[in-house]
Design a protein around this motif. Structure first.
Motif, mmCIF file in Angstrom:
data_model
loop_
_atom_site.group_PDB
_atom_site.id
_atom_site.type_symbol
_atom_site.label_atom_id
_atom_site.label_comp_id
_atom_site.label_asym_id
_atom_site.label_seq_id
_atom_site.Cartn_x
_atom_site.Cartn_y
_atom_site.Cartn_z
ATOM 1 N N ARG A 1 -3.037 3.619 16.061
ATOM 2 C CA ARG A 1 -1.653 3.525 16.234
ATOM 3 C C ARG A 1 -0.787 3.607 15.196
ATOM 4 N NH1 ARG A 1 -0.531 0.443 21.335
ATOM 5 N NH2 ARG A 1 -2.146 0.924 22.541
ATOM 6 N N PHE A 2 -1.244 2.634 14.302
ATOM 7 C CA PHE A 2 -0.417 2.245 12.997
ATOM 8 C C PHE A 2 -0.230 3.408 11.942
ATOM 9 C CE2 PHE A 2 0.698 -0.229 9.050
ATOM 10 C CZ PHE A 2 1.935 -0.854 9.571
ATOM 11 N N ASN A 3 -1.418 4.036 11.761
ATOM 12 C CA ASN A 3 -1.996 5.221 11.045
ATOM 13 C C ASN A 3 -0.946 6.317 11.501
ATOM 14 O OD1 ASN A 3 -3.372 5.523 8.589
ATOM 15 N ND2 ASN A 3 -5.171 5.978 9.606
ATOM 16 N N GLN A 4 -1.038 6.556 12.756
ATOM 17 C CA GLN A 4 -0.238 7.595 13.269
ATOM 18 C C GLN A 4 1.466 7.275 13.137
ATOM 19 O OE1 GLN A 4 -1.599 7.686 17.309
ATOM 20 N NE2 GLN A 4 -3.347 8.967 16.680
ATOM 21 N N ASP B 1 -4.772 5.580 4.231
ATOM 22 C CA ASP B 1 -5.690 5.824 5.458
ATOM 23 C C ASP B 1 -6.040 3.985 5.714
ATOM 24 O OD1 ASP B 1 -7.188 6.696 7.712
ATOM 25 O OD2 ASP B 1 -8.872 7.167 6.370
ATOM 26 N N LEU B 2 -5.767 3.878 7.343
ATOM 27 C CA LEU B 2 -6.192 2.373 7.643
ATOM 28 C C LEU B 2 -7.165 2.592 8.503
ATOM 29 C CD1 LEU B 2 -2.708 1.327 9.098
ATOM 30 C CD2 LEU B 2 -3.434 0.789 6.762
ATOM 31 N N ILE B 3 -8.369 1.674 8.372
ATOM 32 C CA ILE B 3 -9.460 1.786 9.146
ATOM 33 C C ILE B 3 -9.614 0.268 9.659
ATOM 34 C CG2 ILE B 3 -11.935 1.944 9.070
ATOM 35 C CD1 ILE B 3 -11.733 3.996 6.652
ATOM 36 N N ARG C 1 -5.235 7.855 -3.483
ATOM 37 C CA ARG C 1 -5.688 7.549 -2.305
ATOM 38 C C ARG C 1 -5.948 6.115 -2.031
ATOM 39 N NH1 ARG C 1 -4.745 11.479 1.334
ATOM 40 N NH2 ARG C 1 -6.545 10.150 2.523
ATOM 41 N N LEU C 2 -5.514 5.801 -0.947
ATOM 42 C CA LEU C 2 -5.778 4.244 -0.550
ATOM 43 C C LEU C 2 -6.590 4.270 0.876
ATOM 44 C CD1 LEU C 2 -2.349 2.471 -0.963
ATOM 45 C CD2 LEU C 2 -4.385 2.335 -2.574
ATOM 46 N N THR C 3 -7.482 3.409 0.902
ATOM 47 C CA THR C 3 -8.278 3.195 2.239
ATOM 48 C C THR C 3 -7.903 1.867 2.668
ATOM 49 O OG1 THR C 3 -9.692 5.011 2.031
ATOM 50 C CG2 THR C 3 -10.443 3.106 3.700
ATOM 51 N N VAL C 4 -6.991 1.428 3.438
ATOM 52 C CA VAL C 4 -6.636 0.022 3.746
ATOM 53 C C VAL C 4 -7.611 -0.472 5.126
ATOM 54 C CG1 VAL C 4 -4.760 -1.704 4.284
ATOM 55 C CG2 VAL C 4 -4.331 0.361 2.743
ATOM 56 N N SER D 1 0.944 -1.244 -0.015
ATOM 57 C CA SER D 1 -0.011 -0.002 -0.097
ATOM 58 C C SER D 1 0.995 1.286 -0.020
ATOM 59 C CB SER D 1 -0.920 -0.121 1.078
ATOM 60 O OG SER D 1 -0.388 -0.090 2.382
ATOM 61 N N ARG D 2 2.077 1.371 0.577
ATOM 62 C CA ARG D 2 2.827 2.480 0.931
ATOM 63 C C ARG D 2 3.605 2.652 -0.660
ATOM 64 N NH1 ARG D 2 6.089 1.714 6.231
ATOM 65 N NH2 ARG D 2 7.367 1.159 4.751
ATOM 66 N N ALA D 3 3.913 1.632 -1.127
ATOM 67 C CA ALA D 3 4.524 1.732 -2.720
ATOM 68 C C ALA D 3 3.406 2.133 -3.402
ATOM 69 C CB ALA D 3 4.924 0.379 -3.090
ATOM 70 N N LEU D 4 2.232 1.899 -3.570
ATOM 71 C CA LEU D 4 1.075 2.238 -4.505
ATOM 72 C C LEU D 4 0.799 3.619 -4.159
ATOM 73 C CD1 LEU D 4 -1.524 -0.279 -4.227
ATOM 74 C CD2 LEU D 4 -0.366 0.330 -6.309
ATOM 75 N N ALA D 5 0.899 4.194 -2.853
ATOM 76 C CA ALA D 5 0.677 5.683 -2.590
ATOM 77 C C ALA D 5 1.803 6.377 -3.233
ATOM 78 C CB ALA D 5 0.592 5.900 -1.138
#
Length: 193
Positions: free
Chosen positions: A38-41, A53-55, A26-29, A15-19
């Motif tokens: 916490r991982f998002n932060q 953006d992790l949900i 824009r990704l929503t994972v 996902s980071r490579a795609l972004a």
């Protein structure tokens, strides 16, 4: 917008490579961890320009579905792993042939893709001698789950996903990051989607 069905095969940080490939992506994972915030932060601290953006999605409620539909309408990508059974006492799964055994696959990714009424792709990121490759495969123009045949449609979707995952796992068996007893999942409830 599209739904990307991913797995724990290959590079989990795809996902980071795609972004980074395109600043407008824009990704929503969707993740099954209560530590998503916490991982998002953490990701934002590492790379403030991160477009991922992790949900947390142990359960997708109406508000989450509306949020995801809005993101799809804006042309964003919604990413969800389709090879992990949710952590719950009675996970909603269907069984599909996978590497010689019937294995449980979550119905949630397929139900969500059907609700969002958008194109669905599979994404794999195996490592080869010359580096990682992003492999996109069309899965469905729109994943149709008619009420009268929903169980059969979910079964067929999971079987197609399992077949493609098995294809890649057989070519690179050490790249499927399966750190638990995959075939020994909790007894699943009959899907009542």
């Amino acid at each position: 917008g599209v739904v990307l069905l991913v797995s724990h095969f290959g590079n989990m940080e795809v996902s980071r490579a795609l972004a980074k490939l395109e600043p407008d992506i824009r990704l929503t994972v969707l993740v099954h961890t209560k530590h998503a915030r916490r991982f998002n932060q953490f990701l934002a601290a590492l790379n403030p320009a991160s477009q991922a953006d992790l949900i947390q999605v142990t359960e997708v409620d109406a508000a989450t579905a509306i949020l995801l539909a809005e993101r799809i309408a804006r042309g964003e990508l919604v990413v969800i792993a389709a090879d992990r059974v949710p952590v719950s006492p009675e996970p909603r799964v269907v069984f599909a042939p996978f590497l010689g055994e019937a294995a449980p696959f979550p119905v949630g990714p397929f139900v969500l893709a059907g609700l969002l009424k958008c194109p669905v792709f599979l994404l794999f990121c195996p490592k080869f001698a010359d580096g990682y490759r992003l492999i996109f495969e069309p899965f469905a123009e729109v994943l149709s789950l008619p009420r009268a045949t929903r169980e059969a449609a979910l079964q067929a979707a999971a079987a197609r996903f399992a077949e493609r995952l098995a294809y890649y796992c057989q070519r690179a068996p050490l790249q499927w990051f399966n750190f638990f007893a995959f075939w020994a999942q909790p007894v699943a409830t009959k899907n009542e989607a």
